[in-house]
Write a protein that holds these residues in place. Structure first.
Motif, PDB file in Angstrom:
ATOM      1  N   VAL A 197       9.894  -7.235  -2.676  1.00 15.22           N
ATOM      2  CA  VAL A 197       8.763  -6.583  -2.014  1.00 15.22           C
ATOM      3  C   VAL A 197       8.120  -5.603  -2.987  1.00 15.22           C
ATOM      4  N   ASP A 198       6.793  -5.661  -3.083  1.00 15.11           N
ATOM      5  CA  ASP A 198       6.035  -4.678  -3.862  1.00 15.11           C
ATOM      6  C   ASP A 198       5.348  -3.719  -2.899  1.00 15.11           C
ATOM      7  N   ILE A 199       5.534  -2.425  -3.104  1.00 15.31           N
ATOM      8  CA  ILE A 199       4.860  -1.404  -2.294  1.00 15.31           C
ATOM      9  C   ILE A 199       4.001  -0.564  -3.222  1.00 15.31           C
ATOM     10  N   ASP A 200       2.693  -0.653  -3.062  1.00 16.36           N
ATOM     11  CA  ASP A 200       1.788   0.163  -3.868  1.00 16.36           C
ATOM     12  C   ASP A 200       1.745   1.574  -3.289  1.00 16.36           C
ATOM     13  N   LEU A 201       2.274   2.540  -4.020  1.00 15.65           N
ATOM     14  CA  LEU A 201       2.326   3.915  -3.516  1.00 15.65           C
ATOM     15  C   LEU A 201       1.002   4.651  -3.691  1.00 15.65           C
ATOM     16  N   CYS A 202       0.375   4.489  -4.842  1.00 11.50           N
ATOM     17  CA  CYS A 202      -0.879   5.214  -5.059  1.00 11.50           C
ATOM     18  C   CYS A 202      -1.695   4.571  -6.167  1.00 11.50           C
ATOM     19  N   LEU A 229      -6.681   6.756  -3.749  1.00 15.68           N
ATOM     20  CA  LEU A 229      -5.932   6.368  -2.546  1.00 15.68           C
ATOM     21  C   LEU A 229      -4.428   6.527  -2.755  1.00 15.68           C
ATOM     22  N   ARG A 230      -3.748   7.006  -1.704  1.00 12.99           N
ATOM     23  CA  ARG A 230      -2.288   7.134  -1.720  1.00 12.99           C
ATOM     24  C   ARG A 230      -1.731   6.674  -0.381  1.00 12.99           C
ATOM     25  N   ALA A 231      -0.607   5.994  -0.424  1.00 13.79           N
ATOM     26  CA  ALA A 231       0.031   5.537   0.803  1.00 13.79           C
ATOM     27  C   ALA A 231       0.674   6.717   1.524  1.00 13.79           C
ATOM     28  N   SER A 232       0.697   6.656   2.843  1.00 11.06           N
ATOM     29  CA  SER A 232       1.318   7.707   3.643  1.00 11.06           C
ATOM     30  C   SER A 232       2.828   7.676   3.458  1.00 11.06           C
ATOM     31  N   GLU A 504      -3.895   0.347   0.774  1.00 12.42           N
ATOM     32  CA  GLU A 504      -4.697   0.291   2.007  1.00 12.42           C
ATOM     33  C   GLU A 504      -3.937  -0.302   3.184  1.00 12.42           C
ATOM     34  N   GLY A 505      -2.706  -0.805   2.955  1.00 11.43           N
ATOM     35  CA  GLY A 505      -1.925  -1.394   4.031  1.00 11.43           C
ATOM     36  C   GLY A 505      -2.134  -2.884   4.185  1.00 11.43           C
ATOM     37  N   GLU A 506      -2.839  -3.510   3.222  1.00 13.74           N
ATOM     38  CA  GLU A 506      -3.066  -4.952   3.275  1.00 13.74           C
ATOM     39  C   GLU A 506      -1.830  -5.686   2.748  1.00 13.74           C
ATOM     40  N   VAL A 507      -1.546  -6.852   3.335  1.00 15.56           N
ATOM     41  CA  VAL A 507      -0.409  -7.668   2.922  1.00 15.56           C
ATOM     42  C   VAL A 507      -0.912  -8.832   2.083  1.00 15.56           C
ATOM     43  N   LEU A 508      -0.359  -8.978   0.865  1.00 15.02           N
ATOM     44  CA  LEU A 508      -0.716 -10.072  -0.036  1.00 15.02           C
ATOM     45  C   LEU A 508       0.523 -10.930  -0.279  1.00 15.02           C
ATOM     46  N   PRO A 509       0.371 -12.254  -0.321  1.00 17.32           N
ATOM     47  CA  PRO A 509       1.531 -13.135  -0.528  1.00 17.32           C
ATOM     48  C   PRO A 509       1.924 -13.290  -1.988  1.00 17.32           C
ATOM     49  N   GLY A 518      -4.069  -9.689   6.086  1.00 20.32           N
ATOM     50  CA  GLY A 518      -4.335  -8.731   7.152  1.00 20.32           C
ATOM     51  C   GLY A 518      -3.585  -7.434   6.939  1.00 20.32           C
ATOM     52  N   LYS A 519      -3.865  -6.466   7.787  1.00 17.34           N
ATOM     53  CA  LYS A 519      -3.201  -5.158   7.717  1.00 17.34           C
ATOM     54  C   LYS A 519      -1.833  -5.230   8.384  1.00 17.34           C
ATOM     55  N   LEU A 520      -0.902  -4.472   7.838  1.00 20.67           N
ATOM     56  CA  LEU A 520       0.439  -4.419   8.418  1.00 20.67           C
ATOM     57  C   LEU A 520       0.410  -3.468   9.604  1.00 20.67           C
TER      58      LEU A 520
END
Length: 565
Positions: A197-202, A229-232, A504-509, A518-520
């Protein structure tokens, strides 16, 4: 999730002491003991391991044994659970039904099912009887099954369960089985979660690399909204809590510097408490000795527990500052100081964060490729990654290699590989487009590849860059039909084991795929197991994306396809 079978005296000694036990506080740990194990050791081991994890499951050999030890230790460690091993072995249906009902009456938190090929017809009714049981997970031990034939039968059973029972059934193959991943793939287990899993933090970054498509000096002021932009932190921690036991590694990054996120250490600690390995893409500027000390303390049992890919792209102050106009020599020396400190931690404690040295090869640094090998050796890097630069717009064209420079780069890359072999430095070198074997006739049908091979890549209009456009399936297939092309990009199976969550909360495969699913806005596993995601996986398997020819992660895809073959 870790599944231990204790038999070796040295392992037993480790579990009895449990001082440096290699598990996270919230990691699932299943313990099974050899029949030769001394009974007096079992309670001590359970008690010691329970001090290290809140999710300890004891895998008993019989219900009588389960009841004895669970009754003895549950008051001391309320989160210790029993994992009864249910063996059917041609059990008559009446007796099987009685055993299953007894299993339900035990209110087990998890079960492991051990089947023979002839007993697969009992699996479905067993699971349906357990429908109302609040099971944390169900393990299937495939030791006595035949992979080639039984995987197809399990595929039908899993499909029925997903349609008529639960779409989010926590059902996995026993992780201790050497072919568990092969079974997951061959059975098309629809309940398995992602492994990577990749999580983009900022997207924030205080560097202005000339090869960056977001923070290039000429882009300042044009992309301020996206670049900041930064993830919550709250949302990221919630996501980590939802990750299934199948997740082995989470990569923290984004288009910016992850250590600029205020909650970075909380996120790393939360992942390690789940027993999940952490990979970080960083420019190493915001590293400190205290951070490296804490990261070293989070390394339990593998060099990849904490893995930092340090994108320096310079082997000395001059080559470093050429690609980063806002940074001076002091920044370079500060980075080297902390890289050497981490290497010293490794030598003193025999464990530390693993560091890979990364160089984005461009006009400003390609002449120094052999010197990067020496730097890797000096700082004790785990390996060296010479990454082919991806064009990200007109702003980055100035540092793209010309045709003559590309020819020189091939020679210098070969010298770097030779030096790496001599100095025993692990060398990761991508296959650049110019190394892809394409006949002249075929390459003429791919103007983008042809342009790279001929050294005229920078002359292509920005709208046609394959990396930036990221062709959709329809666009690329239409292009192939128009050109009557015979060259096919590799099909992709990575969506079965990987997902990326953007800031932004978007999910990419896929890390390169720009078409969002779409958004998670729901539970991660609910999203992962959704019909929409499954449809996209099937599309990607049949599609041909031109950018896949340049994918730096083909080895992952090749491994996944090997599991499915």
């Amino acid at each position: 999730m870790k599944d231990f079978y204790l038999e070796n005296p040295k392992d037993i000694l480790l579990f009895l002491k449990a001082k440096n036990f290699p598990v996270g506080k919230n990691e699932i740990v299943c313990l099974e003991f050899s029949p030769t194990m001394l009974e007096e050791n079992i309670p001590h081991i359970l008690k010691n391991v329970a001090t290290k994890t809140d999710r300890l499951y004891y895998k008993g050999r019989s219900r009588k044994e389960d009841a004895r030890f669970c009754a003895q230790w549950t008051p001391l460690a309320p989160l210790e659970y029993s994992v009864p091993e249910v063996s059917f072995f041609k059990t008559p249906w009446e007796k099987h039904l009685e055993n299953t009902q007894e299993l339900v009456s035990l209110k087990a938190q998890a079960i492991e099912l051990k089947l023979q090929s002839s007993d697969l017809n009992l699996l479905l009714p067993t699971l349906m009887l357990l429908k109302e049981s609040p099971l944390d997970f169900i393990l299937i031990d495939p030791s006595l099954l035949q992979l080639n034939s039984d995987a197809l039968k399990l595929r039908e059973i899993f499909s029925y369960l997903k349609t008529h029972w639960r779409k989010d059934l926590p059902l996995f193959f026993s992780p201790s089985h050497p072919l568990s991943l092969k079974w997951e793939a061959q059975s098309l287990n629809p309940f398995r979660g992602p492994r990577l899993v990749d999580i983009d933090l900022c997207n924030s970054c205080d560097h202005d690399c000339l090869f960056c498509g977001l923070h290039h000096p000429e882009l300042k002021g044009k992309s301020e909204g996206k670049a900041s932009l930064r993830a919550s932190e709250e949302q990221v921690l919630k996501l980590i809590a939802e990750l299934p036991p199948t997740v082995e590694m989470v990569t923290l990054g984004g288009a910016g510097e992850p250590f600029l996120h205020t909650g970075i250490m909380k996120v790393i600690r939360a992942l390690r408490e789940r027993g999940i390995n952490v990979c970080l893409f960083s420019n190493f500027t915001h590293m400190s000795q205290s951070i490296l000390d804490e990261l070293q303390s989070l390394v339990y049992d593998s060099p990849l527990n904490i893995w930092i890919i340090a994108n320096i792209s310079g082997c000395d102050p001059q080559s470093y500052t050429r690609t980063r106009p806002s940074q001076g020599p002091k920044t370079f020396f500060k980075i080297i100081k902390h890289l050497k400190y981490n290497y010293d931690l490794l030598k003193r404690h025999h464990k530390a964060a693993t560091v890979s040295l990364m160089c984005v090869v461009n006009k400003e640094n390609f002449k120094f490729l052999p010197e990067f090998v020496a730097l890797s050796l000096d700082i004790g890097a785990f390996n060296l990654w010479l990454k082919t630069m991806e064009p990200h717009g007109k702003e980055t064209e100035a540092v793209l290699l010309s045709q003559e420079e590309r020819k020189a780069e091939v020679t210098l890359r070969a010298k770097a590989q030779w030096a790496a072999r001599k100095l025993r430095v692990e060398f990761l070198s991508e296959k650049s487009p110019r190394e892809i074997e394409i006949s002249g006739e075929e390459s003429s049908k791919y103007p983008l590849i042809k342009a790279y091979l001929e050294g005229t890549f920078a002359e292509i209009p920005a709208r046609d860059y394959f990396i930036r456009q990221r062709f959709t399936q329809a666009h690329f297939q239409k292009k192939c039909e128009k050109q009557n092309s015979k060259l096919e990009a590799p099909v992709c199976a990575v969506a079965y084991e990987y997902l990326r969550l953007t800031v932004e909360g978007e999910v990419l495969p896929c890390c390169s795929f720009k078409e969002s699913l779409g958004k998670l806005d729901k539970n991660l596993m609910e999203f992962w197991l959704s019909p929409e995601y499954q449809t996209k996986r099937q599309e990607m398997e049949k599609a041909h994306y031109e950018f896949c020819l340049f994918c730096p992660h083909r080895h992952i895809n090749e491994r996944i396809k090997a599991l499915h073959s």
